[in-house]
Design an enzyme around this catalytic site. Structure first.
Site, mmCIF file in Angstrom:
data_model
loop_
_atom_site.group_PDB
_atom_site.id
_atom_site.type_symbol
_atom_site.label_atom_id
_atom_site.label_comp_id
_atom_site.label_asym_id
_atom_site.label_seq_id
_atom_site.Cartn_x
_atom_site.Cartn_y
_atom_site.Cartn_z
ATOM 1 N N HIS B 316 0.804 -1.215 0.000
ATOM 2 C CA HIS B 316 0.000 0.000 0.000
ATOM 3 C C HIS B 316 0.841 1.271 0.000
ATOM 4 C CE1 HIS B 316 -3.034 -3.015 1.281
ATOM 5 N NE2 HIS B 316 -3.685 -2.382 0.329
ATOM 6 N N ASP B 394 -21.147 -0.533 -7.522
ATOM 7 C CA ASP B 394 -20.341 -1.006 -8.628
ATOM 8 C C ASP B 394 -19.460 0.143 -9.122
ATOM 9 O OD1 ASP B 394 -20.469 -3.294 -10.991
ATOM 10 O OD2 ASP B 394 -20.034 -1.294 -11.733
ATOM 11 N N GLY B 395 -18.128 -0.024 -9.005
ATOM 12 C CA GLY B 395 -17.195 1.035 -9.345
ATOM 13 C C GLY B 395 -17.294 1.470 -10.801
ATOM 14 N N ASP B 412 -8.002 -0.299 -7.189
ATOM 15 C CA ASP B 412 -7.494 -1.498 -6.511
ATOM 16 C C ASP B 412 -8.498 -2.626 -6.654
ATOM 17 O OD1 ASP B 412 -6.178 -3.288 -4.960
ATOM 18 O OD2 ASP B 412 -6.581 -2.292 -3.049
#
Lengths: 363, 566
Positions: B316, B394-395, B412
């Protein structure tokens, strides 16, 4: 030479008392559709009548039992080209019946006799072309469905759900199609098949584009009505629209198989089940070809065009090899085939155009 | 009106077709979940199933007649169906662990050879699909048999009705599977429940005295019944064992070089793997005891590695701080897609310049997991920070439909191992990423790209060389990822690697990337070492930009790149 004959045995129970006009109606159909050479009849006492026609095609006989409002018919035809189903329909149309029983027999079939006449008879040629057609149309149908499952996954997401629903609905719709077959597919079987293939080709080939269009409308509705895209209303609309197309393709495919089997049986009784197994093989070929060859190598909408073009071509082959003469079928079929061929050649332009208009609309 | 026995037979028809289609769907889904290649396995499975049906229908009616044969077919289906899922899982373990063990044992060449071995794939494929075919075959016998039964008992044809009920059963089965079994139960339980339904048909046949009561009928039904009861009691244990072997076997074997007996003993000592079933995936959580006494917690999604508490920091930090330094910008308004574990948010929140983070995560179960005390300690409750606005959704859909423009987008997602995930690595997706960025905005993407390392041992001294050979597949993979980004309109993009994890950063403006460590702000970096940071400028990722590589949702190229085993 084809020594086989068709034999139709029909028992008719009438609603009301037998009238002489009923018998005349039956006989007039025979006279108009077949070649009558000689007529003979006998009236029994106290009741009952027997009528026999010698036909150019063999013979026709009729016995009446007025005390039971009951009539039996025999039609024997010494070739496989006359459509006895169509004749029976014509006969029954003018009668007021309580019940009907019918049997269709094929005479002159003996395996060992066939084996002695080894060279390719016209029957065998006909049979092999029918089997090839069956194979191709079966593959086409399942590819339309997989294409729909894939298009739904592409545009709406959730691959698992889409594939499961598509397969289930497809099988169920095929069943409903098969059940409706007798009601919908009256008249000449070959013409029906050619028409049906034309319709399947139109629906199946354009189905992926329709899905994108449906999604476009869904986005538009979401904006205009100010509701959630993932809410009940939009999702219900999308499901009905998209799965409706899948059910339609399945339904049409369901009508197709009994037609092919019937045509097979007309060539020879055993071809009925051979057609069925070739249909399964075609389906298998379709499911194998889709992930391995077709999907990786063609653009999405072009797959629809390709398969629909193939389907339309099969219909045209069917049309010309079986001597169907109906301009109302031929011209649309040629138009459909040409349309898809042009679409296929301009595949990438069309693909990009559709994506620009229907997918990137909110860019 | 239909008499009672005809009605009952039609209900039997409906139930049988229900069971058969659910077996098919269960197998197709099991295989897809295991291998990750949905299109391939669903297509083949339905193909073999239908072929089995056809073959069965052709062969039926010659020898078979009456209820007795139906009884035996149902017994067969019940057994086959109940073991099918377990069988496929353990078959996969054999296939999977074979190359994995070699890989973990350091035999890279053997591993790569086995993984690409055509014969292993054929073996797995044939062994798996023969079950599908057998289930199809047995189901194929049913329909002609039921038609015959009805004809024998009533003297009339009921073909249409039998077919009709068969199709209704199929439809109900599919709907039930898609809406209930798959979302609510796992495939193991689905198989057992449906096998139970099949057995009930057997019991119906016996109890209604459709067959003579004799030991050769009663004993098998009792045995199958006991077997199913046993299976349902042992079901959790079976899943547990499968998961343990899946995640721990290679470690046990490579560490201890144990015998089979001690292997099982070792397996028993390990804590069970926790499996969370969400609407979208299986989330597995398990612990590994390190030699120095620390406990490493690993989380996988659909069996693909997600994060480990020991190494997540490298990852990260590489994702956030390294990218920010390469770009040389401090964004204010950020969009984060995925990353429901909250670790990336923790790193981003270290910047006071960041005013607002919009965070989109699809799976609420991941968010729940990240809010557990154990993980809250690690992600510092970043999900509940006032600057973070987490939306469950939902991206891709959000990106497509939002009117907002962002300074930076962090992406990501799990690696594109199946089609659902490949959509998120598509030219369509990046086109929308670009459209939602401000003119000087940038995006960072966590994605598999492969580095070509020179074997200058001095230069890489002390580093683990995890992948010794750069293969043609790696080139293909890199080309797909970068061509897709290129063709979505980005002109500036840079792949980089930190601590074994690879990323791509792309920006809207033409400003060059910044490699000079002296100009960088390293204050927020804790785990990534200077050596690793310096290595970035020397990293070499070979790729070609070509249109044929572009991954589109309508034409996925990414699945061929060897990321999925099939």
């Amino acid at each position: 030479m084809d020594i086989r004959s068709q034999h139709m045995l029909v028992d008719l129970w009438f609603q009301n008392e037998l009238k002489s006009s009923d018998i005349e109606n039956i006989c007039s159909v025979i006279e108009s559709d077949l070649t009558v050479i000689k007529k003979s009849s006998h009236q029994f006492e106290p009741h009952g009548e027997t009528i026999v026609f010698i036909l150019g095609e063999s013979h026709f006989s009729l016995h009446t039992y007025p005390e039971h409002n009951y009539v039996t018919l025999d039609v024997y035809i010494c070739n496989m080209d006359v459509d006895l189903h169509a004749i029976l329909e014509k006969i029954v149309k003018n009668l007021d019946l309580l019940h009907i029983e019918r049997k269709f027999l094929t005479r002159g079939e003996w395996e060992e006799f066939d084996e002695k006449n080894v060279e390719l008879s016209p029957t065998q040629k006909k049979a092999s072309s029918l089997l090839v057609i069956t194979f191709i149309v079966a593959a086409c149908s399942i590819i339309y469905e997989l294409l729909m499952a894939q298009t739904l996954s592409s545009t709406l997401g959730d691959t698992t759900f889409r594939y499961n629903m598509t397969i289930g609905l497809y099988i169920a719709a095929m069943g409903i199609g098969a059940l409706c077959y007798e009601k919908l597919m009256k008249g000449d079987k070959l013409q029906n098949l050619a028409k049906l293939e034309g319709v399947i080709s139109i629906v199946g080939g354009l189905a992926p584009i329709a899905v994108l269009f449906g999604d476009l409308v869904a986005h538009w509705l979401t904006k205009v009505m100010g509701i959630n895209y993932f809410g009940f209303f939009i999702q219900t609309y999308l499901s009905i629209f998209c799965y409706g197309i899948i059910v339609l393709i399945g339904f049409l495919t369901g009508l197709e198989l009994p037609l092919l089997m019937e045509l097979g049986k007309r060539i020879k009784e055993k071809y009925g089940s051979i057609v069925l197994s070739v249909d399964y093989l075609g389906t298998l070929a379709g499911v194998v070809a889709f992930p391995i060859i077709i999907f990786p190598n063609f653009e999405l909408f072009s797959i629809g065009f390709l398969v629909a073009f193939l389907n339309a071509c099969v219909a045209l082959v069917l049309y010309f090899t079986n001597g169907i003469k109906n301009i109302k079928i031929m011209i649309p079929l040629i138009l459909v085939a040409v349309f898809y061929l042009v679409a296929l050649i301009n595949g990438s332009t069309i693909n990009q155009f559709i994506l620009k208009k229907m997918y990137y609309f909110n860019l | 009106m239909l008499d009672k026995s005809v009605k009952q037979t039609l209900v039997v028809t409906l139930l049988l077709s229900f069971c058969s289609i659910v077996y098919e769907l269960t197998l197709a889904n099991t295989l897809s979940i295991l291998t990750g290649n949905y299109i391939w396995w669903h297509s083949w499975t339905i193909g073999f199933y239908i072929a089995g049906l056809g073959f069965g229908a052709l062969k039926a009616g010659k020898k078979l007649n009456s209820w007795r044969e139906l009884f035996w077919i149902e017994i067969g289906l019940s057994i086959l169906g109940s073991i099918s899922v377990v069988y496929v899982h353990f078959l996969y373990l054999v296939f999977y662990s074979y190359d994995y063990m070699a890989y973990m044992g350091g035999e890279f060449y053997t591993a790569s050879y086995i993984q690409n071995s055509f014969y292993m794939k054929v073996f797995f494929f044939v062994m798996a699909q023969s079950v599908t075919f057998l289930i199809g075959l047995l189901s194929g016998f049913e329909i002609p048999l039921l038609m015959k039964i009805l004809k024998e008992s009533t003297g009339k044809d009921h073909e249409n009705k039998v077919l009709g009920f068969n199709y209704i059963g199929t439809l109900v089965g599919t709907l039930f599977f898609a809406l209930f079994f798959l979302p609510k139960l796992d495939v193991f339980w689905t198989a057992i429940i449906v096998a139970g339904m099949n057995l009930m048909i057997c019991l119906y046949i016996v109890l209604q005295r459709r067959v003579k009561h004799s030991p050769d009928v009663l004993v098998p039904s009792a045995l199958v019944f006991l077997f199913l009861v046993f299976m349902s009691f042992k079901n959790d244990k079976i899943v547990e064992t499968y998961l343990k072997i899946r995640y721990h076997a290679h470690r046990i074997i490579t560490e201890d070089k144990t015998q089979f007996g001690t292997f099982l003993e070792h397996l028993n000592r390990i804590k069970p793997v926790e499996r969370i079933k969400s609407l979208y995936q299986y989330i597995d959580v398990f612990e590994v005891d390190e030699k120095d006494g620390t406990v490493e917690t690993i989380v996988t999604m659909d069996s693909n590695f997600q994060f480990s508490t020991l190494t997540e920091k490298f990852y990260h930090e590489g994702f956030s701080h390294v990218a920010m330094n390469l770009v040389g910008q401090r964004p204010k308004n950020i969009l984060v897609l995925g990353a429901g574990d909250g670790f990336l948010l923790r790193e981003l929140l270290k910047y006071d310049e960041i005013e607002k983070i919009t965070h989109i995560e699809l799976d609420p179960e991941i968010l729940k997991l990240a809010r557990r005390d154990k993980f809250k300690k690690i992600n510092k409750s970043s999900l509940d920070n006032p600057r973070v606005n987490t939306i469950v959704g939902d991206g891709f859909f959000y990106l497509r439909n939002t009117d907002e423009k962002f300074d930076a987008i962090f992406i990501d997602f799990p690696y594109p191992k199946n089609y659902n995930l490949a959509r998120l690595y598509s030219v369509e997706f990046y086109t929308y990423v670009k459209a939602r960025l401000k003119p000087d905005g940038f995006a960072v993407l966590d994605t598999p790209v492969f580095e070509k390392k020179s074997f200058d041992k001095k230069k890489y001294y002390g580093q683990l060389i995890d992948k010794p050979i750069f293969t043609i597949k790696d080139l293909q993979n890199n080309s797909i990822i970068l061509s897709t980004i290129h063709y979505s309109g980005f002109t500036k993009y840079l792949p980089y690697k930190v601590g074994g994890e690879s990323f791509v950063v792309m920006r809207n403006s033409d400003t060059p990337f910044q490699f000079d460590l002296d100009k960088a702000d390293l204050s927020k970096i804790e785990s990534v070492t200077d050596v690793q940071l310096r290595a970035i400028s020397d990293q070499y990722f070979p790729y070609e930009i070509k249109e044929k590589y572009v991954n589109s949702i309508f034409h996925p190229t990414i699945l061929d790149a060897g990321l999925s085993q099939f």
